[in-house]
Design an enzyme around this catalytic site. Sequence first.
Site, PDB file in Angstrom:
ATOM      1  N   PRO A  30       0.826  -1.207   0.000  1.00  0.00           N
ATOM      2  CA  PRO A  30       0.000   0.000   0.000  1.00  0.00           C
ATOM      3  C   PRO A  30       0.863   1.261   0.000  1.00  0.00           C
ATOM      4  O   PRO A  30       1.908   1.318   0.655  1.00  0.00           O
ATOM      5  CB  PRO A  30      -0.804  -0.119   1.299  1.00  0.00           C
ATOM      6  N   ARG A  34      13.889   8.576  11.055  1.00  0.00           N
ATOM      7  CA  ARG A  34      14.548   7.908   9.935  1.00  0.00           C
ATOM      8  C   ARG A  34      13.760   7.997   8.635  1.00  0.00           C
ATOM      9  O   ARG A  34      14.236   7.548   7.595  1.00  0.00           O
ATOM     10  CB  ARG A  34      14.839   6.451  10.278  1.00  0.00           C
ATOM     11  N   ASN A  48       5.244   2.875  -6.039  1.00  0.00           N
ATOM     12  CA  ASN A  48       5.522   2.706  -7.454  1.00  0.00           C
ATOM     13  C   ASN A  48       4.544   3.467  -8.358  1.00  0.00           C
ATOM     14  O   ASN A  48       4.916   3.980  -9.408  1.00  0.00           O
ATOM     15  CB  ASN A  48       5.489   1.210  -7.803  1.00  0.00           C
ATOM     16  N   ARG A  73      12.188  -2.868  -8.691  1.00  0.00           N
ATOM     17  CA  ARG A  73      10.788  -2.487  -8.897  1.00  0.00           C
ATOM     18  C   ARG A  73      10.567  -2.181 -10.368  1.00  0.00           C
ATOM     19  O   ARG A  73      11.466  -1.720 -11.065  1.00  0.00           O
ATOM     20  CB  ARG A  73      10.432  -1.231  -8.070  1.00  0.00           C
TER      21      ARG A  73
END
Length: 276
Positions: free
Chosen positions: A2, A121, A165, A261
């Site tokens: 997600p 982070r 993505n 990816r």
Amino acid sequence: MPEGHTIHRLAADHRDRFQGRKTTASSPQGKFSDSAALVTGRPLDTAEAHGKHLFLGFQDTGWIHIHLGLFGKVTLGGAPAPPPTDTVRLRLTNDTAYMDLRGPTTCALITDEGKQAIHARLGPDPLRPRGEGNDPETAWRRISRSRTTIAALLLDQKVVAGVGNVYRAEVLFRHGIDPYTPGKDLTYAQWTAIWADLVDLMREGVRHNRIDTVRPEHTPEAMGRPPRVDDHGGEVYVYRRARQACHICGGEIRTADLAARNLFWCPTCQPRGNRP
């Protein structure tokens, strides 16, 4: 996995259903039983998201930190809750609603300090309020010094949190930017335009619970074309449209592997070395 808009939508859904109400927590699977026992009977104070991380805050107890990863799933529904299966890592219930969490990469009870360490982070999130600790200038400083491609940098959660993505491919297309452009070759004007567009697109993603990235003049209705048919839903320009015709120029959408990816782009609309 997600993208950030889904996690922010989940945070809002948890606030709507559980905030300020005494909550019963359990772990039918057993992996979260000890922590569930500390939370049960306490009201949910708030729920928030940073990138792909969900935080559920409970009074005087701490935060349930959830990262869905590739296989995690949240099911929300009204009371009464159905009998749980032994795949449910965490179940929350009250007198009107229930939530089941299955298959997350992370489900842990953490302290305020632990939560702050996670925020520290992560890069800025287009869906969090802009300000100290969430400033796109922080991302720009990293991007402008990097030889890494902008396509890879946008997926680095330490640089920008919440972009996945789909948004990566679509925002680069919308701004005519070659995905292989090194970060250091991006202009500041391009970066500010990308950030502003991500804010708008991802807010719409939260509102509609799906990703739509085409401008009004490029919708199926406006162009007289069939709507997209895809498990991911939503109207897009390039994502998962490899070898199909570009909505703008008619050229072929390309795909390639980048940092493990799938990358999607239009070589005509996103030419190499494109600069404003």
